[in-house]
Motif scaffolding. Structure first.
Motif, mmCIF file in Angstrom:
data_model
loop_
_atom_site.group_PDB
_atom_site.id
_atom_site.type_symbol
_atom_site.label_atom_id
_atom_site.label_comp_id
_atom_site.label_asym_id
_atom_site.label_seq_id
_atom_site.Cartn_x
_atom_site.Cartn_y
_atom_site.Cartn_z
ATOM 1 N N PHE A 138 0.832 -1.152 -0.141
ATOM 2 C CA PHE A 138 0.138 0.065 -0.206
ATOM 3 C C PHE A 138 0.891 1.247 -0.095
ATOM 4 N N ASN A 139 0.367 2.143 -0.846
ATOM 5 C CA ASN A 139 1.165 3.487 -1.072
ATOM 6 C C ASN A 139 0.086 4.351 -0.411
ATOM 7 N N PRO A 140 0.643 5.085 0.827
ATOM 8 C CA PRO A 140 -0.419 5.909 1.310
ATOM 9 C C PRO A 140 -0.879 7.243 0.439
ATOM 10 N N LEU A 141 0.255 7.636 -0.529
ATOM 11 C CA LEU A 141 -0.107 8.736 -1.184
ATOM 12 C C LEU A 141 -1.092 8.726 -2.069
ATOM 13 N N VAL A 142 -1.665 7.315 -2.418
ATOM 14 C CA VAL A 142 -3.095 7.196 -3.390
ATOM 15 C C VAL A 142 -4.041 7.778 -2.538
ATOM 16 N N LEU A 143 -4.099 8.004 -1.465
ATOM 17 C CA LEU A 143 -5.017 8.620 -0.473
ATOM 18 C C LEU A 143 -5.352 10.069 -1.065
ATOM 19 N N PHE A 144 -4.033 10.632 -1.504
ATOM 20 C CA PHE A 144 -4.081 12.115 -1.763
ATOM 21 C C PHE A 144 -4.339 12.084 -3.463
ATOM 22 N N ARG A 145 -3.790 11.365 -4.074
ATOM 23 C CA ARG A 145 -3.627 11.506 -5.561
ATOM 24 C C ARG A 145 -4.843 11.229 -6.258
ATOM 25 N N GLN A 146 -5.618 10.034 -5.732
ATOM 26 C CA GLN A 146 -6.919 9.655 -6.357
ATOM 27 C C GLN A 146 -8.134 9.515 -5.329
ATOM 28 N N PRO A 147 -8.409 10.460 -4.674
ATOM 29 C CA PRO A 147 -9.259 10.260 -3.526
ATOM 30 C C PRO A 147 -10.770 9.828 -3.741
ATOM 31 N N LEU A 148 -11.082 10.578 -4.945
ATOM 32 C CA LEU A 148 -12.429 10.373 -5.311
ATOM 33 C C LEU A 148 -12.685 8.822 -6.051
ATOM 34 N N PRO A 149 -11.751 8.633 -6.921
ATOM 35 C CA PRO A 149 -11.892 7.013 -7.339
ATOM 36 C C PRO A 149 -11.605 6.188 -6.368
ATOM 37 N N LEU A 150 -10.700 6.456 -5.269
ATOM 38 C CA LEU A 150 -10.655 5.147 -4.362
ATOM 39 C C LEU A 150 -11.702 5.320 -3.793
ATOM 40 N N LEU A 151 -12.358 6.315 -3.369
ATOM 41 C CA LEU A 151 -13.590 6.298 -2.539
ATOM 42 C C LEU A 151 -14.681 5.396 -3.223
ATOM 43 N N LEU A 152 -14.892 5.573 -4.498
ATOM 44 C CA LEU A 152 -15.970 4.749 -5.415
ATOM 45 C C LEU A 152 -15.372 3.377 -5.240
ATOM 46 N N THR A 153 -14.535 2.920 -5.324
ATOM 47 C CA THR A 153 -14.004 1.577 -5.336
ATOM 48 C C THR A 153 -14.299 1.140 -4.068
ATOM 49 N N PHE A 154 -13.998 1.800 -2.939
ATOM 50 C CA PHE A 154 -14.116 1.417 -1.515
ATOM 51 C C PHE A 154 -15.491 1.267 -1.265
ATOM 52 N N LEU A 155 -16.386 1.953 -1.933
ATOM 53 C CA LEU A 155 -17.754 2.019 -1.367
ATOM 54 C C LEU A 155 -18.557 0.684 -2.405
ATOM 55 N N VAL A 156 -18.005 0.346 -3.303
ATOM 56 C CA VAL A 156 -18.168 -0.933 -3.877
ATOM 57 C C VAL A 156 -18.056 -2.108 -3.270
ATOM 58 N N ILE A 157 -17.144 -2.079 -2.432
ATOM 59 C CA ILE A 157 -16.518 -3.182 -1.615
ATOM 60 C C ILE A 157 -17.568 -3.161 -0.382
ATOM 61 N N MET A 158 -17.565 -2.101 0.258
ATOM 62 C CA MET A 158 -18.387 -1.941 1.679
ATOM 63 C C MET A 158 -19.678 -1.729 1.623
ATOM 64 N N ILE A 159 -20.345 -1.248 0.511
ATOM 65 C CA ILE A 159 -21.675 -1.111 0.588
ATOM 66 C C ILE A 159 -22.378 -1.711 -0.487
ATOM 67 N N GLY A 160 -21.660 -2.078 -1.872
ATOM 68 C CA GLY A 160 -22.343 -2.670 -3.036
ATOM 69 C C GLY A 160 -22.448 -4.341 -2.717
ATOM 70 N N THR A 161 -21.243 -4.974 -2.617
ATOM 71 C CA THR A 161 -21.281 -6.381 -2.194
ATOM 72 C C THR A 161 -22.086 -6.672 -1.147
ATOM 73 N N PRO A 162 -21.974 -6.145 0.108
ATOM 74 C CA PRO A 162 -23.126 -6.280 1.351
ATOM 75 C C PRO A 162 -24.278 -6.498 0.882
ATOM 76 N N LEU A 163 -24.699 -5.341 0.407
ATOM 77 C CA LEU A 163 -26.136 -5.240 -0.155
ATOM 78 C C LEU A 163 -26.757 -6.158 -1.032
ATOM 79 N N ALA A 164 -25.759 -6.502 -1.794
ATOM 80 C CA ALA A 164 -26.024 -7.789 -2.760
ATOM 81 C C ALA A 164 -26.215 -8.979 -1.913
ATOM 82 N N VAL A 165 -25.425 -9.223 -1.131
ATOM 83 C CA VAL A 165 -25.454 -10.692 -0.439
ATOM 84 C C VAL A 165 -26.629 -10.478 0.389
ATOM 85 N N ILE A 166 -26.924 -9.384 1.206
ATOM 86 C CA ILE A 166 -28.205 -9.350 1.991
ATOM 87 C C ILE A 166 -29.654 -9.849 0.829
#
Length: 551
Positions: free
Chosen positions: A284-312
């Motif tokens: 993990f390169n912590p700089l990705v948090l600052f270089r691509q914050p919005l794309p990283l957030l969207l990717t993170f939300l797929v994992i944390m919200i999209g997949t769990p809602l589908a499983v439920i």
């Protein structure tokens, strides 16, 4: 250095009541190439972490059987396939929003659809859920994801030309069918080999080694078998080494040596599993948090919200209870090792941009860091649902877990509490039954008891370490507490909590070595039985019966 940092940060994490996994990941970031100071050997850490995955899957297989997998196939197979499809669509849609090509969207979606086997299995083991219904369903779900990943790794190179050409190239339908048939055939051949040959050879080898009396050789044979079968699965059958090790453990699970095998591999399994999290943190390169914050957030939300809602949605459609649904949904809210492999393949084929790989990597680290907190949140949600159920008393849990409502308090009084229903616990309960005692059995897995009188025996399937379980034991009116589990740390927590509630309760525990005896006695145990010492005393007593006086 990695293990030292993991110990320090893992201890700090435990101290502030969060998962030690968070500390292990931060240790990997600290010794990684993207932070100042010491840089650990990344390739070596990755190779050692693979040993951890193999041993972890082997250990899970030891608690499993083919019957367990067959029992959950009606939910695990359609559920996992529908979840993977839903996650690919959601992840691919996010990739399209980020401007990825169709081929990159496909790889991006697949990488976000498969959870980390190590993370979920560690959760199952920490909560003693492997042998429960939700544990078997979780493992079955992971195996389906593993098989789909294997198939994807075979098929993606075939589709590479058309993905690189933006849909203008052509591919052979026959080639695709042949590749699918070969992959399924190899998996089937490996399973057949293990079930027909391995089921006879592996237990026979271990029984032979066990009869030599050498503990060192027994441990070595376990390592050789786990790593050897994983190697054969990968090199000969193109099956993932994780699945190969799991099948090896599952084959051995039918043997009477499975419990001893699990105990002997546990220390190495834990140490190497820690190295897996260190190796992930190093990526993990912590700089990705600052270089691509919005794309990283969207990717993170797929994992944390999209997949769990589908499983439920899927599990409720398949009529699964809320506790199982929420546990699996929260457990799958992370990605790991298979996602890295898929992302690396996509970059190697010149289909996925390196920035896409960095997003997958960054979102994976964040998801693993956040996953313990998701599990805690779902625990509260499930408890809230249970409190508002029309008949909460009807929902008596038949398995343990962090998501279950508080155990129903026992109705017994003047009773003996037996914590642990393993080999020692069964003998203790049988003896108490012959004496006419009232007994409360506390065990983390499903309890199979003889036909004990229901008015004299109750079974509480829960983790006795949890304070809410201790409250259900009715310690105020108990006559005796027998702690029959071998783990000194867990036994110590149970004893200290019981002693805090009742000072005059007689507590008897078991231990394997002198320091454990002292530890449990210092926490309040009245008597601590060490097996080796008691056997020695029994042998001396028996020999004294035949030795002449004065001899």
């Amino acid at each position: 250095m990695g293990l030292g940092m993991a110990f320090i940060l893992g201890t700090l994490a435990q101290r502030i009541r969060i998962s030690p996994l968070v500390g292990y990941l931060l240790a990997g970031i600290a010794v990684g190439p993207f932070t100042p100071g010491f840089v650990a050997d990344q390739s070596l850490a990755g190779e050692l972490s693979e040993i951890g995955i193999i041993l972890l899957m082997f250990g899970v297989g030891l608690h499993f059987s083919l019957k367990d997998l067959i029992a959950v196939r009606a939910v695990a197979v359609p559920g996992a396939l529908m979840q993977i499809a839903a996650s690919i669509l959601i992840g691919g849609g996010v990739g399209w929003l980020l401007g990825f090509t169709p081929g990159a969207c496909l790889i991006f979606g697949i990488a976000l659809s498969v959870a980390s086997t190590v993370v979920l299995l560690r959760t199952l083991q920490e909560q003693r859920l492997i042998e429960t219904e939700r544990g078997r369903l979780s493992v079955g779900w992971l195996i389906i994801q593993d098989l789909v990943t294997v198939l994807a790794l075979v098929l993606l190179p075939i589709f590479a030309p058309i993905m690189q050409a933006g849909g203008h190239a052509s591919i052979s339908l026959g080639g695709i069918l042949v590749a699918i048939a070969l992959t399924i055939g190899k998996v089937a051949a490996f399973m057949a080999l293990m079930l027909v040959v391995g089921q006879r050879v592996i237990p026979a080898i271990l029984h032979y080694v066990a009869h030599t009396g050498s503990r060192e050789l027994f441990r070595l044979s376990l390592l050789a078998l786990a790593l050897g079968v994983a190697f054969i699965a990968t090199e000969w059958f193109d099956v993932s080494f994780a699945l190969g090790a799991f099948v090896a453990g599952m084959v051995l699970s039918e043997s009477e040596l499975s419990h001893r095998a699990a105990e002997e591999t546990l220390p190495l399994r834990d140490a190497f599993a820690v190295l897996f999290f260190i190796s992930v943190g190093m990526l993990f390169n912590p700089l990705v948090l600052f270089r691509q914050p919005l794309p990283l957030l969207l990717t993170f939300l797929v994992i944390m919200i999209g997949t769990p809602l589908a499983v439920i949605g899927i599990l409720r459609l398949l009529r699964q209870p809320w506790n199982t649904t929420l546990f699996i949904a929260s457990g799958l809210a992370q990605i790991g090792e298979f996602s890295f492999i898929l992302a690396a393949l996509g970059v190697k084929m010149h289909v996925l941009d390196p920035h896409g790989r960095d997003l997958i990597l960054g979102a994976s680290i964040l998801s693993i860091l956040v996953n313990p907190f998701i599990l805690m949140a779902t625990q509260r949600i499930e408890a809230w649902i249970a409190r508002r159920a029309p008949h909460p008393t009807d929902a008596v849990p038949d398995e343990t877990g962090i998501l279950l409502p508080p155990p129903v308090p026992t109705r017994l009084d003047d009773h003996v509490i037996v914590v642990g229903y393993g080999r020692v616990g069964r003998l203790v309960v049988d003896g108490l039954m012959r004496k006419g005692e009232k007994v409360l059995i506390v065990e983390t897995g499903k309890i199979s008891t003889p036909d004990y009188p229901p008015d004299r025996v109750e079974c509480l399937v829960a983790n006795a370490v949890e304070s809410r379980t201790v409250k259900a034991l009715n310690l105020e009116k108990a006559r005796l507490l027998l702690v029959a589990i071998p783990e000194p740390f867990e036994a110590g927590q149970i004893i200290s909590q019981a002693r805090a509630i009742r000072k005059d309760l007689t507590i008897i525990a078991r231990a394997h070595y002198d320091s454990a005896v002292e530890h449990l006695a210092s926490l309040g145990a009245d008597h601590v039985i060490m097996g080796e010492r008691e056997m020695a005393l029994a042998m001396l007593e028996r020999s004294g019966a035949i030795v002449q006086p004065g001899a």
